[in-house]
Motif scaffolding. Structure first.
Motif, mmCIF file in Angstrom:
data_model
loop_
_atom_site.group_PDB
_atom_site.id
_atom_site.type_symbol
_atom_site.label_atom_id
_atom_site.label_comp_id
_atom_site.label_asym_id
_atom_site.label_seq_id
_atom_site.Cartn_x
_atom_site.Cartn_y
_atom_site.Cartn_z
ATOM 1 N N ASP A 1 -40.732 50.692 71.856
ATOM 2 C CA ASP A 1 -41.150 51.552 73.248
ATOM 3 C C ASP A 1 -40.192 52.222 72.612
ATOM 4 O O ASP A 1 -39.730 52.676 71.825
ATOM 5 N N TYR A 2 -40.860 53.710 73.168
ATOM 6 C CA TYR A 2 -41.086 55.515 72.888
ATOM 7 C C TYR A 2 -39.417 55.820 72.843
ATOM 8 O O TYR A 2 -38.376 56.326 72.660
ATOM 9 N N TYR A 3 -39.121 55.414 73.928
ATOM 10 C CA TYR A 3 -38.097 55.497 74.691
ATOM 11 C C TYR A 3 -36.528 54.585 74.213
ATOM 12 O O TYR A 3 -35.757 55.534 73.757
ATOM 13 N N GLU A 4 -36.488 53.752 73.796
ATOM 14 C CA GLU A 4 -35.755 52.676 72.736
ATOM 15 C C GLU A 4 -35.517 53.121 71.009
ATOM 16 O O GLU A 4 -34.651 54.073 70.584
ATOM 17 N N ILE A 5 -36.900 53.987 70.216
ATOM 18 C CA ILE A 5 -36.660 55.126 69.290
ATOM 19 C C ILE A 5 -35.879 55.527 69.689
ATOM 20 O O ILE A 5 -35.348 55.854 68.582
ATOM 21 N N LEU A 6 -36.148 56.162 70.714
ATOM 22 C CA LEU A 6 -35.068 57.446 70.488
ATOM 23 C C LEU A 6 -33.629 57.835 71.390
ATOM 24 O O LEU A 6 -32.692 58.209 70.977
ATOM 25 N N GLY A 7 -33.552 56.436 71.730
ATOM 26 C CA GLY A 7 -31.954 55.437 72.037
ATOM 27 C C GLY A 7 -31.993 56.884 73.387
ATOM 28 O O GLY A 7 -30.797 57.495 73.756
ATOM 29 N N ILE A 8 -33.131 57.180 74.174
ATOM 30 C CA ILE A 8 -32.572 57.446 75.522
ATOM 31 C C ILE A 8 -33.298 57.096 76.850
ATOM 32 O O ILE A 8 -34.171 56.181 76.192
ATOM 33 N N ASN A 9 -32.688 57.415 78.238
ATOM 34 C CA ASN A 9 -33.678 56.637 79.311
ATOM 35 C C ASN A 9 -34.782 57.196 80.193
ATOM 36 O O ASN A 9 -34.594 58.762 79.554
ATOM 37 N N LYS A 10 -35.546 57.456 80.754
ATOM 38 C CA LYS A 10 -36.620 57.746 81.588
ATOM 39 C C LYS A 10 -36.215 58.465 81.975
ATOM 40 O O LYS A 10 -37.226 59.357 81.982
ATOM 41 N N ASN A 11 -34.790 58.787 82.360
ATOM 42 C CA ASN A 11 -34.674 60.290 83.199
ATOM 43 C C ASN A 11 -33.605 61.655 82.717
ATOM 44 O O ASN A 11 -33.850 61.963 83.191
ATOM 45 N N ALA A 12 -34.388 60.864 80.720
ATOM 46 C CA ALA A 12 -33.789 62.137 80.174
ATOM 47 C C ALA A 12 -34.343 64.067 80.527
ATOM 48 O O ALA A 12 -35.981 63.647 80.522
ATOM 49 N N GLU B 1 -35.439 67.385 79.870
ATOM 50 C CA GLU B 1 -36.423 67.958 77.933
ATOM 51 C C GLU B 1 -35.497 68.262 77.505
ATOM 52 O O GLU B 1 -35.929 68.036 75.828
ATOM 53 N N ALA B 2 -34.877 68.576 77.371
ATOM 54 C CA ALA B 2 -33.729 69.043 75.570
ATOM 55 C C ALA B 2 -32.773 68.361 75.026
ATOM 56 O O ALA B 2 -32.730 67.909 74.387
ATOM 57 N N GLU B 3 -32.568 66.746 76.737
ATOM 58 C CA GLU B 3 -31.581 65.867 75.760
ATOM 59 C C GLU B 3 -33.234 64.776 75.211
ATOM 60 O O GLU B 3 -32.625 64.222 73.895
ATOM 61 N N ILE B 4 -34.659 64.785 74.817
ATOM 62 C CA ILE B 4 -35.184 64.147 74.127
ATOM 63 C C ILE B 4 -35.263 64.658 73.174
ATOM 64 O O ILE B 4 -34.849 64.552 72.577
ATOM 65 N N LYS B 5 -35.157 66.725 73.064
ATOM 66 C CA LYS B 5 -35.434 67.086 71.845
ATOM 67 C C LYS B 5 -34.572 66.793 70.753
ATOM 68 O O LYS B 5 -34.023 66.818 69.180
ATOM 69 N N LYS B 6 -33.031 67.178 71.705
ATOM 70 C CA LYS B 6 -31.754 66.965 70.571
ATOM 71 C C LYS B 6 -31.880 65.173 69.834
ATOM 72 O O LYS B 6 -31.244 65.440 68.828
ATOM 73 N N ALA B 7 -32.120 63.843 71.079
ATOM 74 C CA ALA B 7 -32.336 62.830 70.455
ATOM 75 C C ALA B 7 -33.494 62.749 69.823
ATOM 76 O O ALA B 7 -33.353 62.235 67.810
ATOM 77 N N TYR B 8 -34.318 63.968 69.370
ATOM 78 C CA TYR B 8 -35.439 63.331 68.860
ATOM 79 C C TYR B 8 -34.703 64.013 67.230
ATOM 80 O O TYR B 8 -34.962 63.761 66.071
ATOM 81 N N ARG B 9 -33.797 65.751 67.095
ATOM 82 C CA ARG B 9 -33.616 66.261 65.822
ATOM 83 C C ARG B 9 -32.542 65.395 65.325
ATOM 84 O O ARG B 9 -32.275 65.562 63.718
ATOM 85 N N LYS B 10 -31.845 63.930 66.004
ATOM 86 C CA LYS B 10 -31.127 63.085 65.733
ATOM 87 C C LYS B 10 -31.440 62.031 64.447
ATOM 88 O O LYS B 10 -30.120 62.375 63.675
ATOM 89 N N LYS B 11 -33.072 61.123 65.313
ATOM 90 C CA LYS B 11 -32.845 60.619 64.684
ATOM 91 C C LYS B 11 -33.917 60.886 63.133
ATOM 92 O O LYS B 11 -34.413 60.631 62.605
#
Length: 372
Positions: A5-16, A18-28
């Protein structure tokens, strides 16, 4: 193996956001970056997996499809195939995410194998507005772009910290024994070189900003928000590295008379009541110029005339869409005394009585035919 699951990969929930998605990807991406995990195939796979998840979740349309259908939404194409992309592809597409985490300010990635690595300049992003005629026929645009380039007179010397390798190696004693780790040099940013001399108009990296006219060839059939890449027209990198890319985002302008639906176009044509009764011919706009079409006598309001091949070419080269002309009979709202008397005299005439037959299709049948 089933995709995670893409959300599981980035460690975020479905309500994340745009900034939270970007931050999570950068961390990974930083965690599994190849320069922090040299020759580590598992880290490389997770790095690509994170890039795949980010590519989908950072795009509003793809995210909506994924939320509804999961991975099946992209089984027929249109998603992201991170497994077939190399590191340069990922750095080129998402390099600006890393910012200064690797290679110093303005660097978006590294290129090359062992030894000295060449840094890559950051990508630039611009929006280009196109009308339907330009989209239908393809166009070449000349755009002024402000980009960083190597300042004339800048010279470099080998970095004394990493001795030109771009990496520093550290050895530490641990309970497991002596451990050796390599990471990008924090002095030269992985370039293996540092500035020796630079002109007064250059920045700390030996670069200066110029305005350059870039010619962009845009193929027929592009769609709104589509991204095109002009290689090497982003910011240059210091130390004679690799220039970043110019990302061109298409912005489709609204047309006065035509509406786009995929590769098909729609046109609302209004005719008078006498023209509907007696028949007429009308000149209408298309994306390739004006055409004259014949309207038969007795035409019904809501009839759809299909002009094949008068739509938008497929971006994939699979033919061209159609122009669908919707006939609308205009009913006058005000009448003179004589006109009113005429229509009153026709009110009970049998020729004016609605008598639909099998050829007069309902609205739903017309819509069905339109998409068949």
């Amino acid at each position: 193996m089933a995709k995670r699951d893409y959300y599981e990969i980035l460690g975020i929930n479905k309500n994340a956001s745009e900034a939270e998605i970007k931050k999570a990807y950068r961390k990974k991406a930083i965690e599994y970056h190849p320069d922090k995990n040299p020759d580590n195939k598992e880290a490389e796979a997770k790095f690509k997996e994170a890039a795949e998840a980010y590519e989908v979740l950072s795009n509003a349309d793809k995210k909506a499809k994924y939320d509804q259908f999961g991975h099946q939404a992209f089984e027929g194409g249109g998603g992201f195939n991170g497994g077939n992309m190399n590191m340069d592809d990922i750095f080129s597409q998402f390099g600006d995410i890393f910012g200064g985490a690797f290679g110093g300010g303005g660097f978006s990635g590294f290129s090359g194998g062992g030894g000295q690595r060449r840094v890559k300049g950051s990508n630039l992003r611009i929006r280009v507005k196109l009308n339907l005629e330009e989209i239908a026929n393809g166009v070449e645009k000349k755009i002024k772009v402000r980009r960083k380039v190597q300042a004339s007179g800048t010279t470099y010397k080998t970095c004394s910290t990493c001795h030109g390798s771009g990496q520093v190696t550290r050895i530490a004693n641990t309970i497991l024994g002596r451990m050796q780790t390599s990471s990008p040099c924090n002095v030269c940013g992985g370039a293996g070189q540092v500035i020796d001399k630079k002109p007064a108009d250059a920045d700390a990296q030996g670069l200066k900003v110029i305005e350059e006219t870039v010619s962009i060839k845009i193929p027929p059939g592009v769609v709104d928000d589509m991204q095109l890449k002009v290689s090497g027209k982003g910011n240059e990198a210091p130390g004679h590295g690799i220039a970043g890319d110019l990302i061109v985002v298409i912005e489709e302008e609204k047309h006065d008379k035509l509406q786009r639906e995929g590769d098909n176009l729609h046109y609302d044509m209004y005719i008078s009541y006498p023209d509907a009764v007696l028949g007429t011919s009308k000149e209408i706009d298309t994306v390739t110029g004006k055409v004259r079409i014949k309207v038969e006598a007795g035409v019904q309001s809501g009839k759809i005339l299909r002009l094949r091949g008068k739509g938008i070419p497929s971006i994939n080269g699979y033919g061209r869409g159609d122009l669908l002309v919707h006939v609308n009979v205009w009913t006058p709202k005000t009448l003179s005394k004589q006109q009113k008397e005429f229509f009153e005299s026709m009110q009970n005439d049998e020729h004016f009585e609605p008598k639909p037959d099998s050829t007069d299709k309902s609205f739903f049948e017309k819509v069905k035919d339109m998409f068949s």
